[in-house]
Design a protein around this motif. Structure first.
Motif, PDB file in Angstrom:
ATOM      1  N   LYS A 108       0.988  -1.040   0.231  1.00  0.00           N
ATOM      2  CA  LYS A 108       0.143  -0.030   0.234  1.00  0.00           C
ATOM      3  C   LYS A 108       1.347   1.326  -0.339  1.00  0.00           C
ATOM      4  CE  LYS A 108      -0.673  -0.233   5.287  1.00  0.00           C
ATOM      5  NZ  LYS A 108      -1.855   0.201   6.434  1.00  0.00           N
ATOM      6  N   TYR A 162       0.860   1.562  -4.100  1.00  0.00           N
ATOM      7  CA  TYR A 162      -1.062   1.635  -4.637  1.00  0.00           C
ATOM      8  C   TYR A 162      -1.527   2.521  -3.854  1.00  0.00           C
ATOM      9  CZ  TYR A 162      -1.622  -3.190  -2.068  1.00  0.00           C
ATOM     10  OH  TYR A 162      -1.650  -3.884  -0.825  1.00  0.00           O
ATOM     11  N   SER A 192      -8.588   1.697  -1.399  1.00  0.00           N
ATOM     12  CA  SER A 192      -9.087   0.307  -2.277  1.00  0.00           C
ATOM     13  C   SER A 192      -8.541   0.028  -2.975  1.00  0.00           C
ATOM     14  CB  SER A 192     -10.690   0.422  -1.232  1.00  0.00           C
ATOM     15  OG  SER A 192     -11.182   1.279  -2.164  1.00  0.00           O
ATOM     16  N   ALA A 193      -8.788  -1.735  -3.451  1.00  0.00           N
ATOM     17  CA  ALA A 193      -8.961  -1.836  -4.830  1.00  0.00           C
ATOM     18  C   ALA A 193     -10.315  -1.382  -5.550  1.00  0.00           C
ATOM     19  CB  ALA A 193      -9.335  -3.753  -4.495  1.00  0.00           C
ATOM     20  N   THR A 224      -6.054  -6.934  -8.281  1.00  0.00           N
ATOM     21  CA  THR A 224      -5.807  -6.682  -6.978  1.00  0.00           C
ATOM     22  C   THR A 224      -7.431  -7.925  -7.010  1.00  0.00           C
ATOM     23  OG1 THR A 224      -8.324  -5.497  -8.261  1.00  0.00           O
ATOM     24  CG2 THR A 224      -6.406  -4.334  -6.938  1.00  0.00           C
ATOM     25  N   ASP A 225      -8.193  -9.140  -7.885  1.00  0.00           N
ATOM     26  CA  ASP A 225      -8.946  -9.926  -7.358  1.00  0.00           C
ATOM     27  C   ASP A 225      -7.798 -10.975  -6.544  1.00  0.00           C
ATOM     28  OD1 ASP A 225     -10.742  -8.586  -8.675  1.00  0.00           O
ATOM     29  OD2 ASP A 225     -10.549 -10.210 -10.754  1.00  0.00           O
ATOM     30  N   PHE A 250      -5.674  -5.821   0.478  1.00  0.00           N
ATOM     31  CA  PHE A 250      -4.533  -4.463   0.732  1.00  0.00           C
ATOM     32  C   PHE A 250      -3.799  -4.567   1.215  1.00  0.00           C
ATOM     33  CE2 PHE A 250      -4.709  -0.167   1.355  1.00  0.00           C
ATOM     34  CZ  PHE A 250      -4.546   0.552  -0.359  1.00  0.00           C
ATOM     35  N   PHE A 269      -0.353  -6.411  -3.620  1.00  0.00           N
ATOM     36  CA  PHE A 269      -1.274  -6.710  -4.996  1.00  0.00           C
ATOM     37  C   PHE A 269       0.376  -6.872  -6.066  1.00  0.00           C
ATOM     38  CE2 PHE A 269      -5.001  -3.076  -3.932  1.00  0.00           C
ATOM     39  CZ  PHE A 269      -5.344  -4.529  -3.697  1.00  0.00           C
TER      40      PHE A 269
END
Length: 520
Positions: free
Chosen positions: A330, A333, A339-340, A356-357, A361, A373
């Motif tokens: 994090k 990103y 958040s995603a 992200t799937d 996070f 991620f």
């Protein structure tokens, strides 16, 4: 032409586990350069190609070969070392394997002179430097068409290795063509001595190198970029700010280089990026002729895992051959959202370059693949052309590119460079952001805090982050904390000594003139 001794690195590999061993390598072939050129007019450029290959490959006998002593040949590559030492030690990227010394890098704890990743990088530098010395020595004794240009290329590649020694270890030995073949251990050279040497070399060859030689080869603007890197970090390296000098070099790159921002950010990191107008100097990769586990293959495959990524999308990302090792955190990103969903809805195209799937996070456990991620910034498929995914990446690594020069200029302006304009700095930053459809900023938002974050958004996973954090006084100590810094989830302060890596024990044992860095 006088008789000379050639060590033909493109034909016979010379390996060694320390700088002393490398300096003691024995001649393998004795012949005149005239005879060699008569039999092969491209022989000298073939030797030069080996120098470039030292940055791109682990060895010249396929991906399982290594120029230096390594149990795993793939770990011995220059680029793999850069990612390990510059990105995994910093805030934005983590590796989950933990084997063979990766855990201490990922957690910035327990650094010792026995860590193999410190040795591999040190040995790689001191393999490349003597190879450059060999060719420079040959060219000093012979004169033929383009010899000065080729010699300048070799000198720049040598200076590049010395730059990374200055940055990572802060000292070393100064091996040049003047002491080539010397068996007596060389004296230790300080950070300042190496800095001055590299600066003098680059200033001299800048006037010799042409504007362009060919894709994948250094030119005068690569010399300008390397000088700018040296100068922007000078306050760290030698305790003297040189931001005006950095701007002087950056202005040459920006104003005279003819480089332009690639309109497609993803193209910079795809298998067809050899056509990008932005890349100033690439580390070359090819899925057939330049196979290596140490180039961008390490980045692409390391961020992929077929178990958590659907087959179709997985293939489209160019990571069919997946290693499931690297994930962003994090700290990277999180600069795009919390958040995603925030990342998915962001207009900034750089926010969409994470998988992200099925992933969390928060990186509660850096050893757990689904925590964090994976970065999809690098892929070995094409952006503008159709390229099928392959086991080995064909994506060149943009070691230097124009967006970096723009952000460096802005930083120098904010640090008080008198030959830099805040107006130009704002324009350059917004050119970078506009390319990714990020919201332009105002002059009031242009601060050093913004620049270090923008460098993360734009340049993470490109081998700059540790150096950037040190320059901004955010790497050691406790003023800036990230998850797993110091080995804890919440992060903790780390020693000032960690601004440098420990000199490998193998180097200390080989050369009694070398002294360990303080704190190790």
């Amino acid at each position: 032409m006088k008789k000379i001794t050639l060590i033909i690195a493109s034909i016979i590999l010379i390996s060694g586990s320390s700088c002393v061993n490398d300096l003691e390598t024995k001649p393998k072939v004795n012949l005149s350069l005239e005879d060699l050129l008569d039999s092969d007019p491209n022989a000298v450029e073939g030797i030069l190609a080996k120098l470039y290959a030292s940055y791109a490959l682990t060895g010249t006998d396929g991906p399982g070969s290594a120029d230096i002593t390594a149990q795993d040949a793939g770990e011995s590559g220059f680029l793999r070392a850069i990612i390990n030492l510059q990105d995994f030690t910093a805030d934005g990227m983590k590796n989950r394997w933990g084997d063979g010394g990766l855990d201490p890098l990922t957690t910035t704890t327990n650094w010792t002179d026995n860590n193999k990743f410190f040795r591999l990088f040190y040995d790689r530098a001191y393999f490349t430097i003597p190879q450059c010395n060999n060719l420079i020595s040959i060219l000093n004794n012979n004169d033929f068409e383009n010899s000065e240009v080729i010699k300048s290329e070799a000198r720049l590649l040598r200076a590049l290795s010395y730059f990374y020694l200055i940055d990572t270890f802060g000292k070393g030995v100064l091996a040049t063509e003047e002491n080539l073949g010397q068996s007596t251990p060389l004296p230790e050279s300080s950070r300042s001595e190496l800095f001055n040497y590299v600066e003098a070399e680059l200033l001299e060859i800048e006037t010799i190198l042409p504007d362009r030689i060919g894709y994948g080869r250094v030119n005068r603007f690569v010399a300008n970029m390397l000088l700018a890197k040296l100068y922007i970090n000078a306050e760290v390296y030698i305790g003297v700010p040189r931001y005006n000098d950095a701007v002087t070099q950056l202005n040459k790159v920006i104003g005279e280089g003819g480089y332009t921002l690639d309109p497609n950010f993803v193209h910079l990191f795809s298998g067809d990026n050899d056509s990008s107008p932005e890349i100033i100097f690439p580390i070359l990769a090819d899925p057939v002729s330049n196979q290596s586990y140490g180039n961008t293959t390490y980045i692409v495959n390391g961020n992929m895992n077929s178990a958590t990524m659907p087959t179709l999308d997985f293939g489209n990302l160019g990571g069919v051959f997946a290693w499931a090792g690297h994930r962003a955190t994090k700290s990277w990103y999180g600069l795009f959202g919390n958040s995603a969903a925030d990342l998915a809805n962001a207009t900034d195209r750089r926010a969409g370059l994470f998988w992200t799937d099925g992933h969390n996070f928060e990186m509660n456990d850096y050893r757990e693949w689904t925590d964090g991620f994976p970065s999809t910034k690098f892929r070995n498929t094409g952006a503008n052309t159709t390229i099928s995914p392959s086991e080995f990446s064909g994506t060149d690594f943009p070691l230097y590119r124009l967006a970096d020069a723009y952000l460096m200029y802005a930083e120098c302006a904010l640090r008080g460079a008198t030959n830099a304009s805040i107006g130009d700095a704002l324009n350059y930053v917004n050119l970078v952001r506009n390319r990714s459809v990020a919201t332009p900023i105002t002059s009031g938002e242009l601060t050093l805090d913004f620049i270090i974050d923008e460098r993360a958004r734009e340049l993470n996973l490109e081998g700059h982050r540790r150096t950037d954090l040190i320059r901004f006084n955010r790497f050691t100590g406790g003023s800036y904390i990230w998850s797993w810094k110091g080995g804890t989830f919440n992060g903790t302060a780390i020693p000032e000594a960690y601004k440098l890596f420990p000199i490998p024990v193998s180097a200390l044992n080989s050369n009694p003139n070398l002294q360990q860095n303080p704190g190790f």
